[in-house]
Motif scaffolding. Sequence first.
Motif, PDB file in Angstrom:
ATOM      1  N   GLU A   1       0.851  -1.182   0.000  1.00 46.17           N
ATOM      2  CA  GLU A   1       0.000   0.000   0.000  1.00 46.17           C
ATOM      3  C   GLU A   1       0.887   1.231   0.000  1.00 46.17           C
ATOM      4  O   GLU A   1       1.908   1.259   0.685  1.00 46.17           O
ATOM      5  N   VAL A   2       0.513   2.224  -0.785  1.00 51.36           N
ATOM      6  CA  VAL A   2       1.312   3.440  -0.866  1.00 51.36           C
ATOM      7  C   VAL A   2       0.371   4.626  -1.076  1.00 51.36           C
ATOM      8  O   VAL A   2      -0.642   4.509  -1.764  1.00 51.36           O
ATOM      9  N   VAL A   3       0.698   5.732  -0.427  1.00 53.24           N
ATOM     10  CA  VAL A   3      -0.087   6.954  -0.618  1.00 53.24           C
ATOM     11  C   VAL A   3       0.731   7.904  -1.482  1.00 53.24           C
ATOM     12  O   VAL A   3       1.899   8.149  -1.191  1.00 53.24           O
ATOM     13  N   SER A   4       0.136   8.389  -2.560  1.00 51.11           N
ATOM     14  CA  SER A   4       0.854   9.362  -3.389  1.00 51.11           C
ATOM     15  C   SER A   4      -0.095  10.460  -3.836  1.00 51.11           C
ATOM     16  O   SER A   4      -1.308  10.291  -3.850  1.00 51.11           O
ATOM     17  N   GLU A   5       0.497  11.583  -4.197  1.00 49.12           N
ATOM     18  CA  GLU A   5      -0.275  12.739  -4.637  1.00 49.12           C
ATOM     19  C   GLU A   5      -0.716  12.513  -6.084  1.00 49.12           C
ATOM     20  O   GLU A   5       0.117  12.306  -6.952  1.00 49.12           O
ATOM     21  N   GLU A   6      -2.022  12.502  -6.328  1.00 48.86           N
ATOM     22  CA  GLU A   6      -2.545  12.275  -7.671  1.00 48.86           C
ATOM     23  C   GLU A   6      -3.280  13.496  -8.195  1.00 48.86           C
ATOM     24  O   GLU A   6      -3.912  14.226  -7.432  1.00 48.86           O
ATOM     25  N   GLY A   7      -3.192  13.660  -9.495  1.00 47.44           N
ATOM     26  CA  GLY A   7      -4.022  14.624 -10.206  1.00 47.44           C
ATOM     27  C   GLY A   7      -4.705  13.882 -11.336  1.00 47.44           C
ATOM     28  O   GLY A   7      -4.492  12.685 -11.511  1.00 47.44           O
ATOM     29  N   CYS A   8      -5.526  14.578 -12.090  1.00 45.17           N
ATOM     30  CA  CYS A   8      -6.250  13.927 -13.181  1.00 45.17           C
ATOM     31  C   CYS A   8      -6.569  14.971 -14.247  1.00 45.17           C
ATOM     32  O   CYS A   8      -6.993  16.081 -13.924  1.00 45.17           O
ATOM     33  N   LEU A   9      -6.381  14.604 -15.506  1.00 47.60           N
ATOM     34  CA  LEU A   9      -6.662  15.541 -16.591  1.00 47.60           C
ATOM     35  C   LEU A   9      -8.141  15.908 -16.649  1.00 47.60           C
ATOM     36  O   LEU A   9      -8.498  16.948 -17.206  1.00 47.60           O
TER      37      LEU A   9
ATOM     38  N   VAL B   1      -9.927  16.404 -13.862  1.00 43.62           N
ATOM     39  CA  VAL B   1     -10.220  17.188 -12.650  1.00 43.62           C
ATOM     40  C   VAL B   1      -9.125  18.242 -12.526  1.00 43.62           C
ATOM     41  O   VAL B   1      -8.202  18.100 -11.734  1.00 43.62           O
ATOM     42  N   PRO B   2      -9.202  19.290 -13.337  1.00 41.61           N
ATOM     43  CA  PRO B   2      -8.087  20.247 -13.436  1.00 41.61           C
ATOM     44  C   PRO B   2      -7.819  20.968 -12.116  1.00 41.61           C
ATOM     45  O   PRO B   2      -8.740  21.212 -11.345  1.00 41.61           O
ATOM     46  N   GLU B   3      -6.563  21.289 -11.911  1.00 42.26           N
ATOM     47  CA  GLU B   3      -6.156  22.160 -10.800  1.00 42.26           C
ATOM     48  C   GLU B   3      -6.482  21.589  -9.439  1.00 42.26           C
ATOM     49  O   GLU B   3      -6.745  22.321  -8.491  1.00 42.26           O
ATOM     50  N   PHE B   4      -6.488  20.272  -9.320  1.00 42.89           N
ATOM     51  CA  PHE B   4      -6.748  19.686  -8.011  1.00 42.89           C
ATOM     52  C   PHE B   4      -5.907  18.427  -7.851  1.00 42.89           C
ATOM     53  O   PHE B   4      -5.817  17.613  -8.772  1.00 42.89           O
ATOM     54  N   THR B   5      -5.275  18.264  -6.697  1.00 43.76           N
ATOM     55  CA  THR B   5      -4.558  17.029  -6.408  1.00 43.76           C
ATOM     56  C   THR B   5      -4.890  16.594  -4.988  1.00 43.76           C
ATOM     57  O   THR B   5      -5.337  17.397  -4.168  1.00 43.76           O
ATOM     58  N   ALA B   6      -4.688  15.313  -4.706  1.00 39.82           N
ATOM     59  CA  ALA B   6      -4.939  14.797  -3.368  1.00 39.82           C
ATOM     60  C   ALA B   6      -4.115  13.533  -3.143  1.00 39.82           C
ATOM     61  O   ALA B   6      -3.792  12.819  -4.102  1.00 39.82           O
ATOM     62  N   GLY B   7      -3.764  13.277  -1.902  1.00 41.36           N
ATOM     63  CA  GLY B   7      -3.055  12.052  -1.546  1.00 41.36           C
ATOM     64  C   GLY B   7      -4.035  10.882  -1.549  1.00 41.36           C
ATOM     65  O   GLY B   7      -5.037  10.905  -0.855  1.00 41.36           O
ATOM     66  N   ILE B   8      -3.739   9.865  -2.361  1.00 39.38           N
ATOM     67  CA  ILE B   8      -4.637   8.715  -2.522  1.00 39.38           C
ATOM     68  C   ILE B   8      -3.858   7.435  -2.214  1.00 39.38           C
ATOM     69  O   ILE B   8      -2.702   7.292  -2.612  1.00 39.38           O
TER      70      ILE B   8
END
Length: 173
Positions: A84-92, A94-101
């Motif tokens: 299991e790993v938590v990393s900061e994700e963004g998505c094309l 969902v612009p201008e937003f990132t979150a640790g998932i």
Amino acid sequence: MAELKILKFPDRRLRLKAQPVAAAGGRLRRLADDMLETMYAAGGVGLAATQVNVQQRLLVMDVSPERESPQCLVNPEIVDAEGEVVSEEGCLSVPEFTAGISRAERVTVRGRTVDMEPVELELEGLAAICVQHEIDHLNGKLFIDYLSPLKRRMLRKRLEKSERAGRPEAAEL
Ligand code: NI
């Protein structure tokens, strides 16, 4: 090749479940090429067909720093997952937003190439995170679905105000 339009949250079409690809052919290869061009143009690491309004189980990705190792996966399926790993994700989408998932750290993925040849990949690091994120897209799921209702509400508010709060260090998947 042609650049395609990327659907943006909260477009309901991002919630559609993609169907398995039945056969190889020129249309599939052209779609994969167009998706790669779209992904590179947008500066993304991965893109799922759902994001360009095609409900077919196809994803493209390139996690190489040089941006010259394109990969296409048809009908991808995670058959094993570890860690299991938590990393900061963004998505094309969902612009201008990132979150640790939180995601599995290593995954084994079975699928097909664009020529419908069977392929099995053992992935770790960004590639493992990316493939899980893109397969979620094919199932109509977004990374923000993993957030608490409070955080999702804050995101909606932020999008309504169209504030720009980009965090460029996160991968756009
Ligand atoms: Ni995404």
